[in-house]
Each structure stands twice: as structure tokens, then as C-alpha cells.
Design a protein around this motif. Structure first.
Motif, mmCIF file in Angstrom:
data_model
loop_
_atom_site.group_PDB
_atom_site.id
_atom_site.type_symbol
_atom_site.label_atom_id
_atom_site.label_comp_id
_atom_site.label_asym_id
_atom_site.label_seq_id
_atom_site.Cartn_x
_atom_site.Cartn_y
_atom_site.Cartn_z
ATOM 1 N N ARG A 73 0.851 -1.181 0.000
ATOM 2 C CA ARG A 73 0.000 0.000 0.000
ATOM 3 C C ARG A 73 0.887 1.231 0.000
ATOM 4 O O ARG A 73 1.903 1.271 0.689
ATOM 5 C CB ARG A 73 -0.880 0.020 1.251
ATOM 6 N N ASP A 120 -7.577 0.218 -4.261
ATOM 7 C CA ASP A 120 -8.474 -0.735 -3.626
ATOM 8 C C ASP A 120 -9.855 -0.101 -3.471
ATOM 9 O O ASP A 120 -10.096 1.012 -3.959
ATOM 10 C CB ASP A 120 -7.902 -1.235 -2.293
ATOM 11 N N ASP A 121 -10.772 -0.788 -2.811
ATOM 12 C CA ASP A 121 -12.150 -0.303 -2.668
ATOM 13 C C ASP A 121 -12.234 1.019 -1.916
ATOM 14 O O ASP A 121 -13.185 1.772 -2.102
ATOM 15 C CB ASP A 121 -13.007 -1.354 -1.946
ATOM 16 N N ARG A 122 -11.254 1.298 -1.071
ATOM 17 C CA ARG A 122 -11.250 2.549 -0.299
ATOM 18 C C ARG A 122 -10.503 3.664 -1.009
ATOM 19 O O ARG A 122 -10.389 4.757 -0.491
ATOM 20 C CB ARG A 122 -10.634 2.306 1.078
#
Length: 102
Positions: free
Chosen positions: A36, A69-71
Motif C-alpha cells: 500500500r 483498492d475499494d477505499r
């Protein structure tokens, strides 16, 4: 009548320099798959503010070098063996076509 564009003088922007550094780190494997990317952490490592880092990451997402990512958190995509083989095959095909065109 076409006017040529004027040269832009000066150093690359901080966003451009961050883009180049992060891109190079991805290409050289210094940013591992699945990692990340946190703006503030990268900004501290690069010694700049988070804004140019954010711009660089958005550009790398647009280029396909990073994913979200989804966030909405950017990360280095995981390169599977299948993707690696597909990339090698595409490269061999393109290089063969380029050599034949010369």
C-alpha cells in the motif's frame, strides 16, 4: 498558419520528479507487489509535501502501474506468473514486428 510551441525551460516539477522516482522503484522491484502506498509516508521519504506525491500516484494509477483498492488506497499490483508470461509474449511479438518493419 501553425505556430510552433515555445520551449518550457526549467526543472521538472516536484510531481514529475515524484512520479519518476516511484515509477522507477516499481520497475526495479524496490516497491514490492501488494504494498500500500500512503501519501504522507512517501512524501516523508522523498522530502516533499503530500500533494505532488498524490499527483504522481494518480498518474501512475492512470498509467496502470498502480491500482486502487475499494477505499481508494493505491497499491502496487501483484504480478502473477500468468500476467508475466503474457507480458513477455506481447513484448516478443511487438519486438518481432518492429524488427520486421526496419
Amino acid at each position: 498558419m501553425n505556430q510552433p510551441l515555445n520551449r518550457i525551460d526549467g526543472q521538472p516539477s516536484l510531481s514529475e520528479r515524484a512520479y519518476q522516482q516511484i515509477r522507477d522503484a516499481i520497475m526495479q522491484g524496490r516497491l514490492e507487489s501488494g504494498r500500500r502506498l500512503v501519501y504522507r509516508t512517501l512524501a516523508e521519504e522523498l522530502g516533499i509535501s503530500p500533494t505532488p506525491v498524490r499527483d504522481a500516484i494518480q498518474r501512475l494509477v492512470s498509467d496502470g502501474a498502480l491500482q486502487l483498492d475499494d477505499r481508494g488506497v493505491a497499491y502496487v499490483p501483484v504480478l502473477t506468473a500468468e500476467t508475466y508470461i503474457e507480458t513477455i509474449n506481447l513484448r516478443l511479438t511487438l519486438e518481432s514486428m518492429a524488427a520486421a518493419a526496419v
